[in-house]
Design a protein around this motif. Structure first.
Motif, PDB file in Angstrom:
ATOM      1  N   PHE A  22       2.037   4.919   2.572  1.00  0.00           N
ATOM      2  CA  PHE A  22       2.467   4.086   1.441  1.00  0.00           C
ATOM      3  C   PHE A  22       3.820   3.462   1.741  1.00  0.00           C
ATOM      4  O   PHE A  22       4.723   4.131   2.251  1.00  0.00           O
ATOM      5  CB  PHE A  22       2.538   4.933   0.174  1.00  0.00           C
ATOM      6  CG  PHE A  22       2.849   4.140  -1.066  1.00  0.00           C
ATOM      7  CD1 PHE A  22       2.096   3.037  -1.417  1.00  0.00           C
ATOM      8  CD2 PHE A  22       3.891   4.518  -1.908  1.00  0.00           C
ATOM      9  CE1 PHE A  22       2.374   2.298  -2.566  1.00  0.00           C
ATOM     10  CE2 PHE A  22       4.175   3.794  -3.058  1.00  0.00           C
ATOM     11  CZ  PHE A  22       3.415   2.684  -3.385  1.00  0.00           C
ATOM     12  N   LEU A  29      -0.551   0.294   0.172  1.00  0.00           N
ATOM     13  CA  LEU A  29      -1.195   1.505   0.670  1.00  0.00           C
ATOM     14  C   LEU A  29      -2.038   1.156   1.897  1.00  0.00           C
ATOM     15  O   LEU A  29      -2.783   0.174   1.880  1.00  0.00           O
ATOM     16  CB  LEU A  29      -2.091   2.120  -0.411  1.00  0.00           C
ATOM     17  CG  LEU A  29      -2.704   3.478  -0.090  1.00  0.00           C
ATOM     18  CD1 LEU A  29      -1.649   4.591  -0.193  1.00  0.00           C
ATOM     19  CD2 LEU A  29      -3.863   3.780  -1.043  1.00  0.00           C
ATOM     20  N   ASP A  65      -5.450   8.140  -4.390  1.00  0.00           N
ATOM     21  CA  ASP A  65      -4.225   7.644  -3.765  1.00  0.00           C
ATOM     22  C   ASP A  65      -3.769   6.328  -4.386  1.00  0.00           C
ATOM     23  O   ASP A  65      -2.569   6.096  -4.581  1.00  0.00           O
ATOM     24  CB  ASP A  65      -4.425   7.474  -2.260  1.00  0.00           C
ATOM     25  CG  ASP A  65      -4.212   8.763  -1.478  1.00  0.00           C
ATOM     26  OD1 ASP A  65      -3.472   9.637  -1.968  1.00  0.00           O
ATOM     27  OD2 ASP A  65      -4.781   8.883  -0.377  1.00  0.00           O
ATOM     28  N   THR A  69      -0.144   6.088  -6.428  1.00  0.00           N
ATOM     29  CA  THR A  69       0.933   5.246  -5.902  1.00  0.00           C
ATOM     30  C   THR A  69       1.134   3.972  -6.702  1.00  0.00           C
ATOM     31  O   THR A  69       2.192   3.341  -6.605  1.00  0.00           O
ATOM     32  CB  THR A  69       0.656   4.859  -4.437  1.00  0.00           C
ATOM     33  OG1 THR A  69      -0.589   4.137  -4.360  1.00  0.00           O
ATOM     34  CG2 THR A  69       0.586   6.097  -3.540  1.00  0.00           C
ATOM     35  N   ALA A  71      -0.521   1.275  -6.058  1.00  0.00           N
ATOM     36  CA  ALA A  71      -0.565   0.234  -5.028  1.00  0.00           C
ATOM     37  C   ALA A  71      -1.180  -1.053  -5.571  1.00  0.00           C
ATOM     38  O   ALA A  71      -2.220  -1.029  -6.230  1.00  0.00           O
ATOM     39  CB  ALA A  71      -1.357   0.722  -3.825  1.00  0.00           C
TER      40      ALA A  71
END
Length: 216
Positions: A22, A29, A65, A69, A71
């Motif tokens: 990241f 990402l 993920d 994050t 992202a």
């Protein structure tokens, strides 16, 4: 948070326990070598049977993920599918799942040696991509600087157990395979020791990423 932070080519990055990378400043990402459809390809080509849930497992981790994050850009560093037939023969539910993950964010498919990227799914299709000080491609290029790549599925052994790992030195980062059932290449293999500088670091995946000198 159990991520492993490090600075590379002037960019502050964070390696996640799952094997994703990241870049917080860019909300970006990066994952490599998803190899979606590997169990189906093994059954189709060799008659070998693997547990059929690798696609669901890989996409579940990827979705986690992305959510964790926040992202807004996702880069898949090649070999996202195990072969062309796997890319073109997606189950409808899997195609919808990937489309949902792509919605509202930039999604870049880097070409791999197993697949050219799933054109039918949309997104941005590139041989490589340079953003600021970093260049993203599937296979490491000799002499590259600021390069993030995949392909080799690096692994390293600690306490008798081999684990997927990120390899990094001053010039390049090589990500582990993100997909389930992907196997790996030991970091002491000549293909990797010839690429990585003396003093390179291996960061092992797991509940808490572990950084060690790259085993050679």
């Amino acid at each position: 948070m159990n991520d492993h932070p490090f600075t590379f080519a002037g960019a502050d990055l964070s390696f996640r326990p799952t094997g994703a990378l990241f870049w917080p400043a860019e909300r970006l990402l990066v994952v490599s070598d998803l190899h979606l459809g590997r169990s189906e390809r093994f059954a189709r080509r060799a008659g070998a049977l693997l547990p059929p849930y690798e696609v669901q497992d890989t996409l579940t981790r990827l979705e986690t993920d992305i959510d964790a994050t926040g992202a807004t850009t996702v880069i898949c560093l090649g070999d996202s599918f195990d072969d062309d037939a796997a890319a073109h023969g997606l189950d409808d539910s899997v195609a919808l799942w990937i489309t949902r993950l792509m919605a509202g964010r930039r999604w870049v498919w880097i070409e791999g040696n197993h697949d050219p990227g799933p054109v039918e799914l949309g997104g941005d299709h590139r041989a490589d991509l340079t953003l600021g000080p970093l260049t993203f491609r599937h296979i490491a290029a000799p002499g590259a600087v600021g390069e993030v790549s995949g392909h080799y599925h690096p692994k390293a052994r600690v306490a008798g157990r081999a684990r997927p790992c990120l390899l990094r030195d001053d010039a390049r980062v090589i990500l582990p395979a993100y997909g389930t059932y992907t196997g790996g290449l030991r970091s002491h293999d000549r293909a990797l020791t010839m690429l990585m500088q003396p003093g390179a670091v291996a960061v092992l995946t797991g509940t808490r990423p572990l950084a060690i000198p790259m085993p050679r």
